[in-house]
Design a protein around this motif. Structure first.
Motif, PDB file in Angstrom:
ATOM      1  N   GLY A  37       0.751  -1.203  -0.082  1.00 56.68           N
ATOM      2  CA  GLY A  37      -0.084   0.008  -0.108  1.00 56.68           C
ATOM      3  C   GLY A  37       1.073   1.264   0.016  1.00 56.68           C
ATOM      4  O   GLY A  37       2.128   1.140   0.423  1.00 56.68           O
ATOM      5  N   ALA A  38       0.317   2.428  -0.333  1.00 56.79           N
ATOM      6  CA  ALA A  38       0.862   3.651  -0.354  1.00 56.79           C
ATOM      7  C   ALA A  38       1.572   4.128   0.789  1.00 56.79           C
ATOM      8  O   ALA A  38       2.800   4.516   0.970  1.00 56.79           O
ATOM      9  CB  ALA A  38       0.045   4.713  -1.057  1.00 56.79           C
ATOM     10  N   LYS A  39       1.164   3.827   1.960  1.00 61.64           N
ATOM     11  CA  LYS A  39       1.783   4.280   3.124  1.00 61.64           C
ATOM     12  C   LYS A  39       2.832   3.392   3.586  1.00 61.64           C
ATOM     13  O   LYS A  39       3.574   3.984   4.478  1.00 61.64           O
ATOM     14  CB  LYS A  39       0.678   4.012   4.423  1.00 61.64           C
ATOM     15  N   SER A  40       2.970   2.450   3.068  1.00 61.19           N
ATOM     16  CA  SER A  40       4.372   1.420   3.420  1.00 61.19           C
ATOM     17  C   SER A  40       5.309   1.745   2.614  1.00 61.19           C
ATOM     18  O   SER A  40       6.488   1.442   2.983  1.00 61.19           O
ATOM     19  CB  SER A  40       3.962  -0.041   3.202  1.00 61.19           C
ATOM     20  N   ARG A  41       5.274   2.705   1.698  1.00 61.46           N
ATOM     21  CA  ARG A  41       6.350   3.001   0.765  1.00 61.46           C
ATOM     22  C   ARG A  41       7.047   4.377   0.884  1.00 61.46           C
ATOM     23  O   ARG A  41       6.300   4.996   1.733  1.00 61.46           O
ATOM     24  CB  ARG A  41       5.847   3.283  -0.830  1.00 61.46           C
ATOM     25  N   SER A  42       8.481   4.443   0.627  1.00 64.66           N
ATOM     26  CA  SER A  42       8.778   5.900   1.062  1.00 64.66           C
ATOM     27  C   SER A  42       8.495   6.831   0.080  1.00 64.66           C
ATOM     28  O   SER A  42       7.992   6.400  -1.144  1.00 64.66           O
ATOM     29  CB  SER A  42      10.385   5.379   0.742  1.00 64.66           C
ATOM     30  N   GLY A  43       8.622   8.041   0.586  1.00 65.73           N
ATOM     31  CA  GLY A  43       7.952   9.087  -0.294  1.00 65.73           C
ATOM     32  C   GLY A  43       6.527   9.236  -0.089  1.00 65.73           C
ATOM     33  O   GLY A  43       6.092  10.268  -1.245  1.00 65.73           O
ATOM     34  N   TYR A  44       5.870   8.889   0.693  1.00 65.00           N
ATOM     35  CA  TYR A  44       4.408   8.775   0.582  1.00 65.00           C
ATOM     36  C   TYR A  44       4.034  10.127   1.206  1.00 65.00           C
ATOM     37  O   TYR A  44       4.274  10.412   2.169  1.00 65.00           O
ATOM     38  CB  TYR A  44       3.625   7.762   1.453  1.00 65.00           C
ATOM     39  N   GLU A  45       3.283  10.761   0.450  1.00 69.08           N
ATOM     40  CA  GLU A  45       2.551  12.048   0.958  1.00 69.08           C
ATOM     41  C   GLU A  45       1.084  12.038   0.420  1.00 69.08           C
ATOM     42  O   GLU A  45       0.821  11.974  -0.886  1.00 69.08           O
ATOM     43  CB  GLU A  45       3.236  13.305   0.230  1.00 69.08           C
ATOM     44  N   HIS A  46       0.129  12.303   1.328  1.00 67.07           N
ATOM     45  CA  HIS A  46      -1.309  11.983   0.798  1.00 67.07           C
ATOM     46  C   HIS A  46      -1.651  13.580   0.583  1.00 67.07           C
ATOM     47  O   HIS A  46      -1.195  14.598   1.029  1.00 67.07           O
ATOM     48  CB  HIS A  46      -1.999  11.680   2.027  1.00 67.07           C
ATOM     49  N   LYS A  47      -2.521  13.573  -0.308  1.00 65.29           N
ATOM     50  CA  LYS A  47      -3.265  14.917  -0.803  1.00 65.29           C
ATOM     51  C   LYS A  47      -4.204  15.370   0.345  1.00 65.29           C
ATOM     52  O   LYS A  47      -4.779  14.487   1.120  1.00 65.29           O
ATOM     53  CB  LYS A  47      -3.972  14.928  -2.285  1.00 65.29           C
ATOM     54  N   ILE A  48      -4.370  16.564   0.512  1.00 60.94           N
ATOM     55  CA  ILE A  48      -5.427  17.133   1.418  1.00 60.94           C
ATOM     56  C   ILE A  48      -6.736  16.587   1.226  1.00 60.94           C
ATOM     57  O   ILE A  48      -7.153  16.872  -0.043  1.00 60.94           O
ATOM     58  CB  ILE A  48      -5.328  18.642   1.615  1.00 60.94           C
ATOM     59  N   GLY A  49      -7.390  15.963   1.872  1.00 59.17           N
ATOM     60  CA  GLY A  49      -8.856  15.587   1.543  1.00 59.17           C
ATOM     61  C   GLY A  49      -8.844  14.109   0.878  1.00 59.17           C
ATOM     62  O   GLY A  49      -9.944  13.769   0.514  1.00 59.17           O
ATOM     63  N   PHE A  50      -7.701  13.377   0.699  1.00 61.11           N
ATOM     64  CA  PHE A  50      -7.701  12.068   0.053  1.00 61.11           C
ATOM     65  C   PHE A  50      -8.091  11.038   1.259  1.00 61.11           C
ATOM     66  O   PHE A  50      -7.882  11.144   2.343  1.00 61.11           O
ATOM     67  CB  PHE A  50      -5.941  11.754  -0.273  1.00 61.11           C
ATOM     68  N   GLU A  51      -8.896  10.391   0.896  1.00 61.54           N
ATOM     69  CA  GLU A  51      -9.520   9.245   1.605  1.00 61.54           C
ATOM     70  C   GLU A  51      -9.346   8.038   1.324  1.00 61.54           C
ATOM     71  O   GLU A  51     -10.218   7.144   1.335  1.00 61.54           O
ATOM     72  CB  GLU A  51     -11.277   9.788   1.739  1.00 61.54           C
ATOM     73  N   GLY A  52      -8.179   7.676   0.724  1.00 68.91           N
ATOM     74  CA  GLY A  52      -7.739   6.292   0.394  1.00 68.91           C
ATOM     75  C   GLY A  52      -8.506   5.676  -0.773  1.00 68.91           C
ATOM     76  O   GLY A  52      -8.784   4.715  -1.103  1.00 68.91           O
ATOM     77  N   GLY A  53      -9.083   6.706  -1.384  1.00 60.39           N
ATOM     78  CA  GLY A  53      -9.570   6.338  -3.112  1.00 60.39           C
ATOM     79  C   GLY A  53     -11.154   6.501  -2.893  1.00 60.39           C
ATOM     80  O   GLY A  53     -11.702   6.474  -3.918  1.00 60.39           O
ATOM     81  N   GLN A  54     -11.712   6.596  -1.626  1.00 58.64           N
ATOM     82  CA  GLN A  54     -13.144   6.651  -1.436  1.00 58.64           C
ATOM     83  C   GLN A  54     -13.506   8.076  -2.012  1.00 58.64           C
ATOM     84  O   GLN A  54     -12.493   8.893  -1.855  1.00 58.64           O
ATOM     85  CB  GLN A  54     -13.447   6.643  -0.005  1.00 58.64           C
ATOM     86  N   MET A  55     -14.794   8.308  -2.611  1.00 61.22           N
ATOM     87  CA  MET A  55     -15.073   9.635  -3.163  1.00 61.22           C
ATOM     88  C   MET A  55     -14.819  10.785  -1.860  1.00 61.22           C
ATOM     89  O   MET A  55     -15.486  10.462  -0.904  1.00 61.22           O
ATOM     90  CB  MET A  55     -16.393   9.642  -3.751  1.00 61.22           C
ATOM     91  N   PRO A  56     -14.184  11.742  -2.108  1.00 57.06           N
ATOM     92  CA  PRO A  56     -13.997  12.747  -0.956  1.00 57.06           C
ATOM     93  C   PRO A  56     -15.171  13.323  -0.709  1.00 57.06           C
ATOM     94  O   PRO A  56     -15.845  13.828  -1.449  1.00 57.06           O
ATOM     95  CB  PRO A  56     -12.800  13.476  -1.442  1.00 57.06           C
TER      96      PRO A  56
END
Length: 150
Positions: A37-56
């Protein structure tokens, strides 16, 4: 007691968790990030309001309302405030600059005089707009209501 002797109270601090330093430490391998998953990788930065692929939420909730681009907003100043100013300063003429100088409006505000309160003094008021009740009370007291620029 000296500055160089100061240290936190016993039990107040904890050692930092040393992760990713080999299997023998118990925190090697995935380094407590879980698998894949994205959180396990290096360089992970989430966008503001990102909800894991669920419609924000900002896309789920519909837009509504209307902002009128030509709306004119006035700062309201009541006759009671002008009467109080007259009582303290003794002035009989109040322009927009005076109203702003006494803190009843900000520098960029348009000023509208409203008829709330009693007016006993004959004062001359210059403002950007007046309510009908304010004009009648000012004129009944023997003063003048002058619209700015007219």
């Amino acid at each position: 007691m000296k500055l160089e002797n100061l240290k936190p109270a016993k039990g107040a601090t904890h050692n930092s968790k040393r992760v990713g330093r080999g299997q023998g430490s118990g925190k090697g391998g995935t380094a407590t990030r879980g698998t894949k998953g994205a959180k396990s990788r290096s360089g992970y930065e989430h966008k503001i309001g990102f909800e894991g692929g669920q419609m924000p939420i900002q896309r789920r909730v519909p837009k509504f309302g209307f902002k009128n681009p030509t709306r004119v907003e006035y700062k309201a100043v009541n006759l009671a405030s002008l009467q109080a100013l007259h009582d303290t300063t003794g002035k009989t003429e109040f322009g927009i600059d005076d109203i702003k100088a006494y803190g009843l409006a900000d520098l960029k505000d348009l000023v509208k005089v409203l008829g709330n309160g009693e007016l006993t003094a004959a004062i001359t008021v210059t403002a950007d707009a007046f309510s009908a009740s304010a004009v009648s009370k000012i004129e009944a007291a023997g003063g003048k209501a002058i619209v700015n620029g007219k």
